[in-house]
Design a protein around this motif. Structure first.
Motif, short mmCIF file in Angstrom:
data_model
loop_
_atom_site.label_atom_id
_atom_site.label_comp_id
_atom_site.label_asym_id
_atom_site.label_seq_id
_atom_site.Cartn_x
_atom_site.Cartn_y
_atom_site.Cartn_z
N VAL A 1 19.39 24.79 45.92
CA VAL A 1 19.50 24.33 44.53
C VAL A 1 20.70 24.93 43.80
O VAL A 1 21.05 24.47 42.71
CB VAL A 1 18.20 24.63 43.73
CG1 VAL A 1 17.05 23.82 44.28
CG2 VAL A 1 17.90 26.11 43.71
N ASP A 2 21.35 25.92 44.41
CA ASP A 2 22.56 26.49 43.81
C ASP A 2 23.84 25.84 44.35
O ASP A 2 24.94 26.18 43.89
CB ASP A 2 22.61 28.00 44.07
CG ASP A 2 21.44 28.73 43.41
OD1 ASP A 2 21.12 28.42 42.25
OD2 ASP A 2 20.84 29.60 44.07
N VAL A 3 23.69 24.93 45.31
CA VAL A 3 24.86 24.24 45.87
C VAL A 3 25.30 23.13 44.90
O VAL A 3 24.47 22.32 44.46
CB VAL A 3 24.51 23.64 47.26
CG1 VAL A 3 25.64 22.77 47.78
CG2 VAL A 3 24.18 24.76 48.25
N PRO A 4 26.58 23.08 44.55
CA PRO A 4 27.03 22.10 43.55
C PRO A 4 26.65 20.66 43.88
O PRO A 4 26.27 19.90 42.96
CB PRO A 4 28.55 22.30 43.53
CG PRO A 4 28.74 23.74 43.91
CD PRO A 4 27.67 24.02 44.92
N ARG B 1 18.46 27.13 55.62
CA ARG B 1 19.48 27.46 54.61
C ARG B 1 20.60 26.42 54.61
O ARG B 1 21.16 26.09 53.56
CB ARG B 1 20.08 28.83 54.90
CG ARG B 1 19.18 30.02 54.66
CD ARG B 1 19.91 31.26 55.13
NE ARG B 1 19.09 32.46 55.14
CZ ARG B 1 19.30 33.50 55.94
NH1 ARG B 1 20.32 33.48 56.80
NH2 ARG B 1 18.51 34.55 55.89
N ALA B 2 20.94 25.93 55.80
CA ALA B 2 22.07 25.01 55.93
C ALA B 2 21.71 23.58 55.54
O ALA B 2 22.60 22.81 55.17
CB ALA B 2 22.59 25.03 57.37
N CYS B 3 20.42 23.22 55.62
CA CYS B 3 20.05 21.80 55.53
C CYS B 3 18.98 21.47 54.50
O CYS B 3 18.89 20.32 54.06
CB CYS B 3 19.54 21.31 56.89
SG CYS B 3 20.68 21.47 58.26
N ASN B 4 18.14 22.40 54.14
CA ASN B 4 16.97 22.12 53.31
C ASN B 4 17.36 22.12 51.83
O ASN B 4 17.74 23.16 51.29
CB ASN B 4 15.90 23.17 53.58
CG ASN B 4 14.57 22.86 52.93
OD1 ASN B 4 14.49 22.27 51.88
ND2 ASN B 4 13.50 23.27 53.59
N ALA C 1 23.56 16.01 42.30
CA ALA C 1 22.70 14.87 42.63
C ALA C 1 21.45 14.87 41.77
O ALA C 1 21.01 13.82 41.29
CB ALA C 1 22.33 14.92 44.11
N VAL C 2 20.87 16.04 41.55
CA VAL C 2 19.66 16.13 40.72
C VAL C 2 19.98 15.76 39.28
O VAL C 2 19.23 15.00 38.63
CB VAL C 2 19.04 17.54 40.81
CG1 VAL C 2 17.83 17.63 39.88
CG2 VAL C 2 18.62 17.87 42.24
N ASP D 1 18.99 25.29 34.25
CA ASP D 1 19.14 26.46 35.11
C ASP D 1 18.61 26.09 36.50
O ASP D 1 18.23 24.93 36.74
CB ASP D 1 18.40 27.68 34.55
CG ASP D 1 16.94 27.39 34.20
OD1 ASP D 1 16.32 26.54 34.87
OD2 ASP D 1 16.42 28.02 33.26
N ARG D 2 18.55 27.05 37.40
CA ARG D 2 18.15 26.75 38.77
C ARG D 2 16.66 26.40 38.86
O ARG D 2 16.26 25.64 39.74
CB ARG D 2 18.51 27.90 39.71
CG ARG D 2 17.79 29.20 39.46
CD ARG D 2 18.45 30.35 40.23
NE ARG D 2 18.60 30.07 41.65
CZ ARG D 2 17.71 30.43 42.57
NH1 ARG D 2 16.58 31.04 42.22
NH2 ARG D 2 17.92 30.18 43.83
#
Length: 254
Positions: free
Chosen positions: A218-221, A210-213, A226-227, A237-238
């Motif tokens: 994909v919901d982290v700004p 959860r912290a690194c992958n 970056a994407v 959307d996600r």
């Protein structure tokens, strides 16, 4: 309880889970050789779990059954898994002696992929990797994202036992996506050290993933941004974010 990744082929792992007396099970024996070797060293094999039909995960089963023809083999509902003696799906329970696992259907890498969760361990085959996820050979981005969401919702201390040693390469891509992630930076350094010492980088934990992958983030700004920059357009959307992230990884070269 003892949990061991048995190296196979170039970068596969066959997982062995045993009790203190050496009785237990193996997961995804694409190659029989490490399993037969472990049996010669004291493994009292009681059963086999299979997550999906790819030969590097099931190819060793016939040779093992030649030694133990009555061994239970539990796998997904898929006619390509011809050695399974027990078929399981979502909501089922897989039992081998005293080992009990909840079964989750996690399509994406393949349409019939399953995972086994129990005893604070997750056997997830090629769906969730340490710092990555599997390629979408048969499923859709929406299916894979849903599968990863459900795995990410498991208890944080769950040990993630994936099918391949990909952590160092996955870390390189993850850092290209989210370079300021301090947890990821530390994980990358640790993974390189583990490999230099000849050790496996797995299992990880759900909390670590959860912290690194990036595929669970994909919901982290920062990941979304970056994407979007990579594809040069706003993301719808996600699911779109996940699909483009996976496509980016498919073509990524460190």
């Amino acid at each position: 309880m003892r949990l061991r990744p048995l190296p196979a082929f170039e970068d596969n792992y066959v997982w062995a889970l045993t009790d203190d007396a050496g009785a237990g099970l193996v997961v995804d024996p694409g190659d029989a050789t490490p399993v037969l070797r472990a049996m010669g060293e004291g493994l009292r094999l009681r059963g086999i779990l299979l997550t999906h039909h790819h030969n590097d995960h099931i190819g060793g089963v016939p040779a093992i059954l030649a030694e133990l023809p009555d061994l239970p083999v539990i796998g997904p509902r898929d006619e390509r898994v011809t050695t399974a003696t027990g078929i399981v799906g979502a909501g089922d329970v897989a039992r081998i002696d005293d080992w009990v696992f909840e079964v989750h259907e996690i399509p994406g890498h393949t349409v019939s992929h399953i995972a086994f969760h129990g005893h604070q361990v997750l056997f997830c085959g090629d769906t969730l990797f340490s710092l990555g996820c599997g390629r979408l050979f048969e499923g859709t981005p929406m299916q894979m994202l849903d599968s990863l969401d459900r795995l990410a919702a498991l208890p944080g201390g769950t040990r993630v036992c994936c099918g391949h040693e990909y952590t160092v390469a996955n870390a390189s891509f993850a850092l290209a996506v989210e370079p300021s992630n301090a947890d990821l930076q530390a994980r990358s350094v640790e993974a390189r050290r583990q490999r230099m010492e000849g050790r496996a980088t797995v299992p990880s934990t759900i909390d670590e993933e959860r912290a690194c992958n990036p595929f669970l983030r994909v919901d982290v700004p920062e990941v979304r941004g970056a994407v979007a920059r990579h594809v040069g357009r706003p993301l719808q959307d996600r699911v779109d974010a996940f699909a483009e992230l996976r496509r980016w990884k498919d073509g990524y070269r460190a």
